[in-house]
Design a protein around this motif. Sequence first.
Motif, mmCIF file in Angstrom:
data_model
loop_
_atom_site.group_PDB
_atom_site.id
_atom_site.type_symbol
_atom_site.label_atom_id
_atom_site.label_comp_id
_atom_site.label_asym_id
_atom_site.label_seq_id
_atom_site.Cartn_x
_atom_site.Cartn_y
_atom_site.Cartn_z
ATOM 1 N N GLY A 83 0.815 -1.209 0.000
ATOM 2 C CA GLY A 83 0.000 0.000 0.000
ATOM 3 C C GLY A 83 0.848 1.258 0.000
ATOM 4 O O GLY A 83 1.836 1.353 -0.716
ATOM 5 N N GLN A 84 0.499 2.230 0.831
ATOM 6 C CA GLN A 84 1.098 3.558 0.777
ATOM 7 C C GLN A 84 2.600 3.539 0.984
ATOM 8 O O GLN A 84 3.334 4.290 0.359
ATOM 9 C CB GLN A 84 0.440 4.465 1.823
ATOM 10 C CG GLN A 84 0.936 5.899 1.770
ATOM 11 C CD GLN A 84 0.118 6.813 2.644
ATOM 12 O OE1 GLN A 84 -0.915 6.424 3.159
ATOM 13 N NE2 GLN A 84 0.579 8.030 2.815
ATOM 14 N N SER A 85 3.086 2.699 1.895
ATOM 15 C CA SER A 85 4.509 2.705 2.201
ATOM 16 C C SER A 85 5.353 2.050 1.124
ATOM 17 O O SER A 85 6.565 1.912 1.280
ATOM 18 C CB SER A 85 4.762 2.019 3.544
ATOM 19 O OG SER A 85 4.222 0.725 3.562
ATOM 20 N N GLU A 86 4.738 1.633 -0.012
ATOM 21 C CA GLU A 86 5.493 1.069 -1.112
ATOM 22 C C GLU A 86 6.513 2.059 -1.691
ATOM 23 O O GLU A 86 7.440 1.644 -2.376
ATOM 24 C CB GLU A 86 4.532 0.651 -2.232
ATOM 25 C CG GLU A 86 3.677 -0.544 -1.911
ATOM 26 C CD GLU A 86 4.461 -1.831 -1.959
ATOM 27 O OE1 GLU A 86 5.194 -2.090 -0.988
ATOM 28 O OE2 GLU A 86 4.351 -2.565 -2.929
ATOM 29 N N VAL A 87 6.334 3.329 -1.433
ATOM 30 C CA VAL A 87 7.286 4.305 -1.965
ATOM 31 C C VAL A 87 8.677 4.098 -1.384
ATOM 32 O O VAL A 87 9.644 4.705 -1.855
ATOM 33 C CB VAL A 87 6.801 5.750 -1.703
ATOM 34 C CG1 VAL A 87 5.536 6.029 -2.469
ATOM 35 C CG2 VAL A 87 6.584 5.999 -0.217
ATOM 36 N N GLU A 88 8.818 3.242 -0.373
ATOM 37 C CA GLU A 88 10.142 2.934 0.175
ATOM 38 C C GLU A 88 11.074 2.366 -0.885
ATOM 39 O O GLU A 88 12.296 2.452 -0.742
ATOM 40 C CB GLU A 88 10.006 1.933 1.332
ATOM 41 C CG GLU A 88 9.355 2.497 2.582
ATOM 42 C CD GLU A 88 10.249 3.502 3.281
ATOM 43 O OE1 GLU A 88 11.438 3.189 3.489
ATOM 44 O OE2 GLU A 88 9.768 4.590 3.592
ATOM 45 N N ILE A 89 10.537 1.785 -1.953
ATOM 46 C CA ILE A 89 11.388 1.219 -2.994
ATOM 47 C C ILE A 89 12.273 2.294 -3.613
ATOM 48 O O ILE A 89 13.331 2.002 -4.176
ATOM 49 C CB ILE A 89 10.526 0.530 -4.079
ATOM 50 C CG1 ILE A 89 11.383 -0.248 -5.069
ATOM 51 C CG2 ILE A 89 9.657 1.534 -4.813
ATOM 52 C CD1 ILE A 89 12.186 -1.360 -4.466
#
Length: 338
Positions: free
Chosen positions: A154-160
């Motif tokens: 979800g939202q925390s996928e931007v960690e990639i």
Amino acid sequence: MTRAARPDQLAEGVLAGDRRALARAITWVENRHPGADELLRRIYPHTGRAHVVGLTGAPGVGKSTLAAALARHLRDTGQRVGLVAVDPSSPFTGGALLGDRIRFSHGPVDDGVFFRSLASRGQVGGLSRATGDVIHLLDAAGMDTVLVETVGAGQSEVEIMRYAHTVVVVLAPGLGDDVQAAKAGILEAGDILVVNKADQPGASRTVQELRQMLDLGAPRDPGWKPPVLEAAATAGTGVDELVRTLRRHREHLESTAAGALRHRWQAEEALRQQVLARLWERLKAGGRWDELARAVAGRQLSPGEAAERLLAFLRQEPARPGPAPPGATPDALRFHGT
């Protein structure tokens, strides 16, 4: 190589492209083996050559299938490919709950592809704490491209963004991904958007809506407008266009200041993560944590006061000397094209 391999022996095997050494090295960093830090110190100057591609998006959009098709296509062009699939953790063993899915979905591969499932182990961001270290190991072992598939949390996928040179956001028609992605901020993280399952109804509408959303926002990189591609990974269609677009994005990063800025930001993020992890470990091991936590719980100290005491404790602790790092090559300091 014996089971009691030393870090220098294991590093030598990784740099030579020994698959068994690479597999054991990944296990070392994932399980935080006592020799893992020394191993990583030895291989790090030999990193910085691979193109790291992150594939992210909601569950069910076909990231695994697309990653498999992408790996096969890259192999057809002669590239060596590393593939890291970060899976949810088993609540009982802590291992990768769906670890075999990547093996079943990829089909036959040759020695030019190395894939590994990592357990997220509760780490936020759809990644494992060991992800960055595993990328370095695959890079040092001679992989030309490293594909990283995230959990799909979800939202925390931007960690990639912390790890990948190119972030591919995968979506699918009919799942509400366009609206959800816009809310979660995933679109802003993407360098390339791929509408997978494009042979299903509604694909064209999803592509159009995504392009309209991108037109409304400011791009993260002013010199690169994220393209919206269509693919049907199960049939292998659209993968060749994705490979060409990945190549164009890499060339863009190598020829503009955007690549250097991204590399510097990622290096700072990696350093910050290591500092925080080591501080946490030393604070927990110092014997004061439980005492001060009880004092905060009993309202005897405020959290700020307790934090100051912990930092004071660290200032009194002697620094831990480490071996001098070997001479770093220019390739270790910048995003390097092969």
